[in-house]
Structure formats: structure tokens, C-alpha cells
Scaffold this active site. Structure first.
Site, PDB file in Angstrom:
ATOM      1  N   GLY A  34      -7.140  -8.820  -8.636  1.00  0.00           N
ATOM      2  CA  GLY A  34      -7.163  -8.598  -7.058  1.00  0.00           C
ATOM      3  C   GLY A  34      -6.280  -7.720  -6.670  1.00  0.00           C
ATOM      4  N   CYS A  35      -5.453  -8.179  -5.459  1.00  0.00           N
ATOM      5  CA  CYS A  35      -4.703  -7.238  -4.619  1.00  0.00           C
ATOM      6  C   CYS A  35      -3.579  -6.626  -5.462  1.00  0.00           C
ATOM      7  CB  CYS A  35      -4.055  -8.176  -3.425  1.00  0.00           C
ATOM      8  SG  CYS A  35      -5.455  -8.972  -2.518  1.00  0.00           S
ATOM      9  N   VAL A  36      -3.244  -7.012  -6.482  1.00  0.00           N
ATOM     10  CA  VAL A  36      -2.116  -6.523  -7.185  1.00  0.00           C
ATOM     11  C   VAL A  36      -2.690  -5.389  -8.079  1.00  0.00           C
ATOM     12  CG1 VAL A  36      -2.291  -7.583  -9.543  1.00  0.00           C
ATOM     13  CG2 VAL A  36      -0.073  -7.131  -8.446  1.00  0.00           C
ATOM     14  N   ALA A  37      -3.925  -5.166  -8.165  1.00  0.00           N
ATOM     15  CA  ALA A  37      -4.456  -4.177  -9.169  1.00  0.00           C
ATOM     16  C   ALA A  37      -4.275  -2.650  -8.928  1.00  0.00           C
ATOM     17  CB  ALA A  37      -6.131  -4.390  -9.335  1.00  0.00           C
ATOM     18  N   MET A  79       1.108  -7.954  -4.701  1.00  0.00           N
ATOM     19  CA  MET A  79       0.914  -9.208  -5.228  1.00  0.00           C
ATOM     20  C   MET A  79      -0.506  -9.427  -5.442  1.00  0.00           C
ATOM     21  SD  MET A  79       4.158 -10.563  -2.923  1.00  0.00           S
ATOM     22  CE  MET A  79       3.557  -8.999  -2.064  1.00  0.00           C
TER      23      MET A  79
END
Length: 363
Positions: A137-140, A344
Site C-alpha cells: 500500500g502507501c508505504v511501498a 506508512m
């Protein structure tokens, strides 16, 4: 490793937030939701404009997960190909120069994975090493940069690419009137980005002052937080990807991020006072405010992130890479200064990446 170039790309369809609000209420939910409630959520997202993979009027015709996912694959391959080629061209490289490619996405399913499809589209070598990152998700975006660094430490003569493609608009659920889906309908946008990096020996031949700031990646750190699995993610059902988004995310940021950053920097003999620039993921207004508290900084320290949120929304994993590109081009860091990339995502987790701008440093 050295970051040689970063390029963000966006779909051609760009809309004001008010236009997206109208379309979501009138076409997606067909009047089943209170317009004033949606307007409030969308206004509170602090997003002014967003880009979508399809024209707004096309979303009502996506009547099942299969149709949405087919649209995802077609648009994602086109955007991802464009991002990678643009980033390579910026430093005089071609797809044939790429030894290793990481792809990141969480907004659709593709087997073969996106980087394999892009490889055929743009002409990557048949021996290119492929690593798809799915589910971060957003952390990638930050995690992908970290994984490039891991590979290039052991392959100093190699060129590596990170490709992120997220088409969040294709995940919105028309029958889900929950608060998380309403929040997502006002916050997330569509876009892609690519990072080109080189190992220490290869970078000697490729570093070019004319290409702009080309920072070093010094180290990275991953953190997985306890008892937080249902904080963020997807529930997969017949209708597709239904968002899981808990209101506790800002509290988790306040609880953990400050200490994590201090410990990470301390291992390099640094403190927060040594960080001259931040590349933060635009998780949303409340998350950014919590991050400012955790880092002990004022809003201007995350100014590029706030600007990105307003201009294109939250692009999941691609967002932090757009912020990195904007930082390097619009607010170039001082020579030798340290930067911190942080994001995160589902897990709940975080990724920290320590950067340093080229040039003289006091340390």
C-alpha cells in the site's frame, strides 16, 4: 546507491474536487448517500484537484470487479511504461540498461505482474530481475526505494528501477456507504512514478549535475507495529477491493514515528536537528498534522507534501515518489544535507529512508 532520476506521471483526466464529489454522489452511489456528508468529507481532505484513470462518466459502467480490474491493467501498463521511460531518458539510459526492476501496486491484480507487462511494452532485457511488491500500500514507495538500495549494495555495477502505479479510483465501491469509503472517495487519486538508481561503481559514470540533484541513499529501516492489522488495508469481496481505514492512524503516528526516527538517526550519529529536508507521504491532513507533531517540525517542513496532497491527492505508493521528485526539482536540498523519506501503510507499518544530497557535508 545513488538516485539518478525520479519522474511522476498522471492520467490525462483531471478534475476539481467539486466535480469528483458530484460524480461520486450522482453516478457512483446514484443518490444513496447524503450529499452534504460527502461534501464535508471531501472538503476536509484538503484536496483541490485529482487525476483519474478514466473519464468520470465511465465509472458508472464498471459493474463488477472484473471490469474494474481490466481497466486497471490497461491503464497501469500505459502509465507505468511512461514513467519508467521518462525516468530513464532523463539520465540518458534506455530500457536495455536496466538490470533490476521493482514494481509496486495495491489497487489492482495482475498476473503476470505489472513490471512483466511493462517489460514487453518498453523492451526491458529478457534477463532483467523482477520483484513485484504487492500489499504494501502507501508505504511501498519508500519501501521500494529501500529494496533498490538493498539490491545495489550487492550489485554496485547495476542499474535498478522502481515503478509504482496506483489507480485508486478503480477501487471505490458504489454500494459501500461506510465512512472509510467516503473518506477514500475524497482523498485518493491516480498516478504513477519511477525511480532510476545505480550502484556505487555504476553511478560514477552516470552522475550528472545537469540532471539535477541526485541524492545518495545511506540506509533504511522497516517497522511493523503490534496489534494494528485492521488499521489499514483491503477486504476482498465479490465487488472488489473494499477499503479498511481506521481512525486510529494519526494516533499510531504520534505513538511510534518520533521514537523510530530518533533511533534510526542515532545509529548514524545524527539527530532530528541534522535533517534538512523531509520527503513524507501525504496520508491525509490528520496524518500529516500527527507527523509534524511526532517529528517536532512546523508545517513548512512538510510543505512539498501538503502541496502534493492539494494538487493530486493521495496516490498510495506513488505519492511519496511524486513528493521526492517535486523536492529535488522545486526545492533542491542544500549540498551535503541529510533528508528523510518516510511513509506508512498496511501492517500497520512504516519505512524510513536516509538520504544525503551530493556535495560537501560537515560530518
Amino acid at each position: 546507491m545513488r538516485v539518478l532520476s525520479v519522474r511522476g506521471v498522471l492520467p490525462d483526466h483531471r478534475y476539481r474536487q467539486e466535480e469528483i464529489t458530484d460524480s461520486f454522489v450522482d453516478r457512483m452511489t446514484t443518490g444513496k448517500v447524503d450529499r452534504k456528508v460527502v461534501e464535508r468529507f471531501h472538503r476536509n481532505a484538503c484536496v483541490e484537484t485529482r487525476h483519474t484513470a478514466l473519464p468520470l462518466e465511465a465509472y458508472a459502467g464498471l459493474d463488477d470487479f472484473g471490469a474494474s480490474n481490466d481497466a486497471f491493467i490497461e491503464a497501469a501498463v500505459a502509465l507505468g511504461s511512461r514513467a519508467v521511460v521518462d525516468a530513464l531518458k532523463a539520465v540518458g539510459l534506455t530500457p536495455q540498461d536496466v538490470d533490476y526492476i521493482v514494481s509496486a501496486t495495491v489497487t489492482g491484480l495482475a498476473v503476470p505482474s505489472l513490471e512483466a507487462r511493462v517489460a514487453a511494452e518498453i523492451g526491458l532485457r529478457p534477463d532483467v530481475v523482477r520483484v513485484p511488491l504487492v500489499g504494501l500500500g502507501c508505504v511501498a514507495g519508500a519501501a521500494g526505494v529501500a529494496r533498490l538500495h538493498d539490491y545495489l549494495l550487492g550489485h554496485p555495477d547495476a542499474v535498478a528501477v522502481l515503478m509504482s502505479v496506483e489507480l485508486c479510483s478503480l477501487t471505490l465501491q458504489r454500494d459501500d456507504l461506510s465512512v472509510p469509503n467516503l473518506v477514500a472517495s475524497g482523498l485518493f487519486g491516480d498516478g504513477a512514478a519511477a525511480v532510476v538508481a545505480a550502484g556505487s561503481r555504476r553511478a560514477r559514470d552516470l552522475v550528472d549535475a545537469a540532471a539535477g540533484v541526485q541524492p545518495e541513499v545511506l540506509d533504511s529501516r522497516s517497522r511493523l507495529y503490534p496489534d494494528s492489522e485492521r488499521t489499514m488495508g483491503w477486504d476482498v469481496g465479490a465487488g472488489g477491493l473494499k477499503i479498511v481505514l481506521d481512525s486510529s492512524v494519526p494516533d499510531l503516528v504520534r505513538q511510534y514515528v518520533g521514537e523510530d526516527v530518533e533511533a534510526f538517526l542515532a545509529d548514524h550519529g545524527l539527530t532530528r536537528a541534522d535533517v534538512g529536508w523531509y520527503v513524507a507521504h501525504p496520508g491525509g491532513p490528520k496524518v500529516l498534522e500527527a507527523m509534524q507533531e511526532a517529528l517536532g517540525v512546523e508545517r513548512h517542513a512538510l510543505g512539498v507534501t501538503w502541496d502534493s496532497l492539494a494538487r493530486i491527492g493521495n496516490l498510495s505508493s506513488a505519492s511519496v515518489l511524486h513528493v521526492l521528485a517535486d523536492t529535488l526539482s522545486d526545492r533542491p536540498p542544500a549540498p551535503g544535507s541529510y533528508g528523510l523519506m518516510l511513509a506508512m501503510g498496511p501492517g500497520f507499518c512504516s519505512e524510513l529512508v536516509l538520504l544525503r544530497a551530493p556535495g560537501e557535508t560537515e560530518r
